[in-house]
Scaffold this motif. Structure first.
Motif, PDB file in Angstrom:
ATOM      1  N   VAL A 152       0.861  -1.182   0.000  1.00 57.31           N
ATOM      2  CA  VAL A 152       0.000   0.000   0.000  1.00 57.31           C
ATOM      3  C   VAL A 152       0.898   1.232   0.000  1.00 57.31           C
ATOM      4  O   VAL A 152       2.106   1.138   0.247  1.00 57.31           O
ATOM      5  N   ASN A 153       0.311   2.373  -0.289  1.00 58.43           N
ATOM      6  CA  ASN A 153       1.055   3.629  -0.199  1.00 58.43           C
ATOM      7  C   ASN A 153       1.514   3.831   1.239  1.00 58.43           C
ATOM      8  O   ASN A 153       0.868   3.390   2.196  1.00 58.43           O
ATOM      9  N   ALA A 156      -0.896   5.052   3.909  1.00 56.88           N
ATOM     10  CA  ALA A 156      -2.204   4.390   3.978  1.00 56.88           C
ATOM     11  C   ALA A 156      -2.640   4.230   5.440  1.00 56.88           C
ATOM     12  O   ALA A 156      -1.790   4.165   6.339  1.00 56.88           O
ATOM     13  N   GLU A 170     -11.876   2.646   1.218  1.00 59.20           N
ATOM     14  CA  GLU A 170     -10.781   3.613   1.110  1.00 59.20           C
ATOM     15  C   GLU A 170      -9.777   3.220   0.023  1.00 59.20           C
ATOM     16  O   GLU A 170      -8.943   4.033  -0.375  1.00 59.20           O
ATOM     17  N   PHE A 171      -9.888   1.969  -0.453  1.00 62.93           N
ATOM     18  CA  PHE A 171      -9.038   1.487  -1.545  1.00 62.93           C
ATOM     19  C   PHE A 171      -9.872   1.179  -2.791  1.00 62.93           C
ATOM     20  O   PHE A 171      -9.467   0.386  -3.638  1.00 62.93           O
ATOM     21  N   ASN A 224      -5.116   6.322  -1.899  1.00 68.03           N
ATOM     22  CA  ASN A 224      -4.766   5.029  -1.348  1.00 68.03           C
ATOM     23  C   ASN A 224      -4.766   3.979  -2.455  1.00 68.03           C
ATOM     24  O   ASN A 224      -5.613   4.018  -3.360  1.00 68.03           O
TER      25      ASN A 224
END
Length: 321
Positions: A152-153, A156, A170-171, A224
């Motif tokens: 993930v970033n 995140a 959120e993703f 995200n």
């Protein structure tokens, strides 16, 4: 897709008749290549006997080292170029020998066609190691953190795969994936999804290039993103990404990448063999090595390898520094 491409790409679902035939054809082709390598090795031995030379040269200054590299394994290509430059700087004659795949690499090691390689993934390559074990020498692991999983970033809101289901919106309800037939996507769908209750998320499929582009765009936009990924990989040195924790070990335990040599290498090159057993790199070092010592086309870059060695001098043992 680097080492995991070779080690895990064949995982998947049912096997069709056409796939069986493809495997048979592939086996026949590998047998042909092995036969060619055996003939070349025999011819090389004859030539060495005629002129009094050969791979058993002794010390730097009169020693040649043939490094086998399976095509498409980025971390192995980069490591081979780095240590070829280090060897040549101390008087060895280093030759990089490109081979079509990992199976041919092990045959070449066993037959003495190449002296060593940095491309043995353990346990993924255990079948080849068992097959040729009597003709190989294990020079030890130079990287112990090879892994697959979901990244993930960096900023995140979650740190573990166990949290992903509760933060699916959120993703955008998606995990970016690579080719559908890859082992990484297979593990995601068959192991990670049920282990962490991710059935409400879509695991998309596409090329590795598409995935990298989509991840970079999301990061640049401050969004995200969750994506299937593996390490070592140059993008982990370029982009602010991190792996989610995998407490259920859905993606398995980390693997090790070993240097393997032909039988007798440590007797012929004791100083070099001892030096190679000392190599141990961190994930940060390997990712920066792949990012620096490869061209955009995935070929070894001598200038980049020299630059990486200059910036990371402590990775080379005293005998090669």
């Amino acid at each position: 897709m680097a080492g995991f491409a070779g080690g895990f790409y064949v995982l998947g679902g049912g096997v069709t008749a056409s796939e069986v035939q493809e495997q048979r054809d592939r086996i026949a082709e590998l047998e042909r290549q092995v036969s060619e390598l055996e003939e070349q090795a025999a011819a090389a031995d004859d030539g060495a006997a005629d002129d009094g030379t050969g791979p058993d040269s002794g010390t730097a200054g009169d020693a040649s080292v043939r490094i086998g590299v399976p095509q498409g394994w980025d971390e192995t290509v980069a490591a081979s170029q780095v240590w070829a430059q280090a060897l040549e700087a101390t008087g060895y004659a280093a030759e990089i020998v490109e081979l079509p795949d990992i199976g041919v690499l092990y045959a070449a090691l066993a037959n003495g066609e190449v002296d060593m390689s940095f491309g043995s993934w353990v346990p993924s390559n255990q079948e080849y190691i068992d097959q040729h074990g009597e003709d190989l020498e294990d020079l030890g692991s130079w990287f112990d953190e090879a892994r697959m999983g979901i990244v993930v970033n960096e900023d995140a809101p979650i740190t573990s795969l166990a949290e992903l289901a509760d933060h699916a919106e959120e993703f955008d309800g998606e995990i970016l994936g690579i080719e559908a037939e890859s082992g990484l996507v297979w593990l995601t769908n068959e192991e990670a999804v049920p282990a962490y209750g991710l059935e409400d998320l879509t695991v998309s499929n596409g090329s590795t290039a598409d995935l990298l582009e989509d991840v970079a765009q999301a990061v640049d936009a401050g969004e995200n993103v969750a994506a299937t990924f593996w390490s070592p990989h140059w993008a982990l040195d370029e982009l602010p990404l991190r792996f989610l924790e995998d407490p259920e070990a859905a993606f398995g335990e980390p693997e090790s990448i070993h240097a393997y040599a032909r039988d007798g290498f440590s007797v012929d090159q004791p100083e070099l063999a001892a030096c190679l057993t000392e190599i141990s790199l961190t994930a940060e070092q390997v990712n920066s090595m792949v990012n620096t010592a490869l061209t955009d086309a995935g070929q070894g870059d001598p200038a980049g390898a020299q630059q990486w060695l200059a910036e990371t001098p402590d990775v080379v043992c005293e005998a090669l520094s």
